[in-house]
Scaffold this active site. Structure first.
Site, mmCIF file in Angstrom:
data_model
loop_
_atom_site.group_PDB
_atom_site.id
_atom_site.type_symbol
_atom_site.label_atom_id
_atom_site.label_comp_id
_atom_site.label_asym_id
_atom_site.label_seq_id
_atom_site.Cartn_x
_atom_site.Cartn_y
_atom_site.Cartn_z
ATOM 1 N N ASP A 168 7.492 21.999 24.013
ATOM 2 C CA ASP A 168 5.964 21.964 23.609
ATOM 3 C C ASP A 168 6.055 21.112 22.405
ATOM 4 O O ASP A 168 6.722 21.247 21.438
ATOM 5 C CB ASP A 168 5.549 23.349 23.205
ATOM 6 N N ASN A 176 -4.439 15.665 17.430
ATOM 7 C CA ASN A 176 -5.920 15.215 18.125
ATOM 8 C C ASN A 176 -7.076 15.314 16.881
ATOM 9 O O ASN A 176 -7.873 14.463 16.969
ATOM 10 C CB ASN A 176 -6.009 16.016 19.220
ATOM 11 N N HIS A 181 -7.812 11.733 19.906
ATOM 12 C CA HIS A 181 -7.229 11.865 21.145
ATOM 13 C C HIS A 181 -6.355 10.523 21.814
ATOM 14 O O HIS A 181 -5.243 10.673 22.559
ATOM 15 C CB HIS A 181 -8.244 12.156 22.278
ATOM 16 N N ASP A 185 -2.585 10.818 22.998
ATOM 17 C CA ASP A 185 -2.139 10.180 23.986
ATOM 18 C C ASP A 185 -0.740 9.587 23.912
ATOM 19 O O ASP A 185 0.190 9.318 24.479
ATOM 20 C CB ASP A 185 -2.926 9.394 24.769
ATOM 21 N N GLU A 211 0.640 19.496 26.529
ATOM 22 C CA GLU A 211 1.423 18.964 25.679
ATOM 23 C C GLU A 211 2.694 19.335 25.935
ATOM 24 O O GLU A 211 3.777 19.609 24.981
ATOM 25 C CB GLU A 211 1.248 19.066 24.071
#
Length: 292
Positions: A168, A176, A181, A185, A211
């Site tokens: 994770d 974010n 965002h 990404d 994630e």
């Protein structure tokens, strides 16, 4: 069979039966992807020269199992194989297959798809699109589950250790919220790339969702699996993630679940165990590896 509704010019509804034909689809190994039409009757799957559908896999018996199509459904029957016939991870003697089932013999993972003859044939490009995560380009969750089923069969045969790493990205919501965002990404794509470079060729890497990532390893001891997980953690920690001239701090937490093949009934058990260990890692301060 499926019913197709037809509306005539006088607004009368008629039903015409649409004939569908089953195809046996090879899902794993990916380089052996193909689709094989199944006709009415019975075909034998195996490694021997007398098998109707042959697979070069030493874990598959010469006459391993049979598939029978009666015009409506396909039934699989084990033919006394050495390593067993499995449907969705469960050993079966005989079972009807639907489109959602995964059939495992040896290391092969297959499914039966029912298709209209007028439907355009599956293409490798479509198949790969269905197995890859669109953002990172690595395996998606379903493809991981499909392929890990074949690895589990092999591990059971040899009672090898299997390790699942649940990974994770720490504080991803903060990334974010702070940088947007698009930055998030980019971080996910870069993490996937780094994990892919560090893993062995035989390891399976997938994006599990959001994630979270999964890696399946086998053929090594639990101590070696932990060392490899630590190497992954330090690789991410030491990498410089940058966005718009800003350095974005990124670390990962990892839960490592290890069991020998004889002790694994379903791959989902090992995934759930690694998820619990990941939760412990997150609760202990993140950026660390926790093993059972």
């Amino acid at each position: 069979m499926e019913d197709e509704t037809i509306m005539s010019s006088d607004n009368t509804i008629h039903f015409e039966q649409m004939v569908v034909h089953p195809h046996l689809i090879v899902l794993y190994p990916q380089n052996e992807f193909k689709q094989i039409p199944l006709e009415r009757g019975t075909v034998v799957l195996g490694r021997g020269q007398d098998a109707d559908i042959r697979f070069e896999d030493d874990l598959i018996s010469r006459r391993h199992c049979a598939l029978s199509f009666d015009g409506g459904s396909v039934t699989v029957e084990d033919l006394g194989s050495t390593n067993g016939t499995f449907v969705d991870g469960n050993f079966v003697h005989r079972q009807i297959l639907n489109s959602d089932n995964r059939l495992q013999i040896g290391r092969m993972v297959l499914k039966v798809a029912y298709k209209d003859p007028s439907e355009e044939a599956f293409s490798r490009e479509l198949y790969e699109a269905a197995t890859k995560d669109p953002l990172t380009g690595i395996l998606n969750r379903q493809a991981f589950l499909d392929r890990s089923a074949g690895e589990l069969v092999f591990a059971r045969r040899n009672n090898m250790f299997v390790h699942v790493l649940m990974i994770d990205v720490d504080n991803f919501k903060h990334v974010n919220d702070t940088w947007g965002h698009q930055c998030g990404d980019l971080v996910l794509k870069e993490v996937a790339r780094l994990l892919g470079e560090e893993k062995r060729d035989s390891d399976l890497l997938a994006r599990y969702g959001g994630e979270e990532f999964l890696i399946l390893m086998n053929g090594i001891s639990p101590d070696d699996a932990k060392k490899r997980a630590e190497k992954l953690r330090t690789t991410i920690e030491q990498h410089i993630f940058s966005w718009m001239d800003a350095v974005v701090p990124v670390t990962i937490s990892i839960g490592v679940a290890s069991r020998q093949g004889f002790d694994i009934a379903q791959m989902s058990e090992l995934i759930a165990e690694s998820d619990k260990l990941l939760y412990v890692a997150k609760g202990c301060g993140k950026n660390q590896v926790i093993t059972a």
